[in-house]
Design a protein around this motif. Structure first.
Motif, short mmCIF file in Angstrom:
data_model
loop_
_atom_site.label_atom_id
_atom_site.label_comp_id
_atom_site.label_asym_id
_atom_site.label_seq_id
_atom_site.Cartn_x
_atom_site.Cartn_y
_atom_site.Cartn_z
N LYS A 86 12.44 -11.43 13.01
CA LYS A 86 12.00 -12.68 13.62
C LYS A 86 12.69 -13.87 12.95
N PRO A 87 12.83 -14.98 13.68
CA PRO A 87 13.39 -16.20 13.06
C PRO A 87 12.61 -16.58 11.81
N GLY A 88 13.34 -16.93 10.78
CA GLY A 88 12.72 -17.27 9.51
C GLY A 88 12.70 -16.15 8.51
N ASP A 89 12.79 -14.91 8.98
CA ASP A 89 12.87 -13.78 8.06
C ASP A 89 14.32 -13.59 7.63
N PRO A 90 14.57 -13.19 6.37
CA PRO A 90 15.97 -12.99 5.95
C PRO A 90 16.75 -12.02 6.82
N SER A 91 16.05 -11.09 7.46
CA SER A 91 16.76 -10.12 8.30
C SER A 91 17.18 -10.71 9.64
N ALA A 92 16.73 -11.92 9.97
CA ALA A 92 17.04 -12.51 11.27
C ALA A 92 18.53 -12.76 11.46
N THR A 93 19.28 -12.87 10.36
CA THR A 93 20.71 -13.16 10.48
C THR A 93 21.56 -11.89 10.49
N ARG A 94 20.92 -10.72 10.50
CA ARG A 94 21.70 -9.49 10.62
C ARG A 94 22.43 -9.48 11.96
N ARG A 95 23.71 -9.19 11.90
CA ARG A 95 24.53 -9.21 13.11
C ARG A 95 25.09 -7.84 13.46
N LEU A 96 25.55 -7.11 12.46
CA LEU A 96 26.22 -5.84 12.69
C LEU A 96 25.60 -4.77 11.80
N THR A 97 25.15 -3.68 12.41
CA THR A 97 24.57 -2.56 11.68
C THR A 97 25.62 -1.46 11.52
N TYR A 98 25.64 -0.82 10.36
CA TYR A 98 26.51 0.34 10.15
C TYR A 98 25.69 1.49 9.60
#
Length: 292
Positions: free
Chosen positions: A202-214
């Motif tokens: 969700k917006p505001g969580d550090p994970s919100a900026t994840r763009r690419l998963t490997y």
């Protein structure tokens, strides 16, 4: 510092368990193919057959089946499965991914196994920052406690592969993210799984900026577990699962790396294994590349 928790979906998303079981899907495929033998011009049946092949992980056969259907939507699906398409998928497009085989050299591969052999692991949690919790009904896995020896060289390898394989372009994403890089080592043993979730929170969580998963797969050969497949769900433009149930199955392939967009709804199917040796389980090095 690496963020090791993955948020659960912020929307109610489920996949009927029966609809993901290979034995059930294979039975449905047999029924569809029998019907097609009587009605070979039935486009709806041909489309259904292609979707079942994709859900079973028979991607080459699925690609050919979509091409045989021949409609624009089917050809788009075939192109995406070939990994050759550039740009955004349509409203009900398949999970987009890039799979790279033969990733590690023998010395690197041995170094990775030396790292995990006898290493300490912790139960994997879910939840955004400050909301981390164990939830066995959603996820059963374990994370390596110390990944420091792996971070520098493995993250450099992932970044290099993403550039050389043109991963962002092939996934219809912007240029390779230049922000935080995360890495974790995950193990799934008998009964291990991860229900449907998004890696980008969700917006505001550090994970919100994840763009690419490997996800890098490594396991003993011959493989000593079954299951542990990656299911990548079809999604519409709003990011929700497409109205018509559909997904692409990717089976774990030793020494291979899979990339996909972090806002892609996905799951790990249950693992089954007879061995009690943890090194016989499903192992991955996985993580995320963030946008700035």
């Amino acid at each position: 510092m690496s963020i090791t928790t993955t948020p659960p979906p912020d929307r109610a998303e489920t996949l009927p368990e029966q609809a993901t079981r290979p034995a059930v899907l294979a039975a449905w495929l047999n029924q569809v193919e029998a019907a097609l033998a009587d009605r070979p011009q039935d486009t709806a049946l041909a489309w259904r057959r292609a979707g079942l092949l994709r859900a079973l992980g028979r991607l080459e056969a699925a690609t050919a089946a979509y091409e045989a259907v021949g409609s624009p939507a089917a050809l788009d699906l075939a192109a995406l499965l070939r990994g050759a398409a550039v740009g955004e998928a349509g409203p009900a497009g398949p999970a987009r991914f890039v799979r790279v085989p033969g990733v590690l050299e023998p010395a690197q591969y041995r170094e990775l196994w030396d790292l995990v052999a006898g290493a300490a692991l912790d139960p994997a949690q879910i939840g955004g920052k400050g909301e981390e919790r164990l939830e066995p009904g959603a996820r059963q896995a374990a994370l390596l406690q110390d990944v420091t020896p792996l971070r520098s060289w493995f993250l450099a390898l992932v970044t290099d592969l993403a550039v050389r394989a043109r991963v962002p372009e092939r996934l219809g994403l912007e240029a390779l993210p230049a922000g935080l890089r995360e890495l974790q080592v995950t193990r799934h043993l008998d009964g291990g799984f991860y229900r449907l979730h998004y890696d980008a929170g969700k917006p505001g969580d550090p994970s919100a900026t994840r763009r690419l998963t490997y996800v890098y797969y490594f396991h003993r050969m011959p493989r000593r577990f079954a299951g542990g497949d990656l299911l990548l769900c079809d999604q519409g433009p709003d990011g929700r699962r497409a109205a018509e149930l559909g997904f692409t199955r990717l089976e774990p392939m030793d020494n291979s790396l899979v990339f996909f967009a972090s806002d892609r709804l996905h799951a790990v199917t249950p693992v089954t294994m007879q061995s009690s040796d943890p090194l016989d389980g499903r192992w991955t090095v996985n993580g995320w590349l963030h946008r700035l």
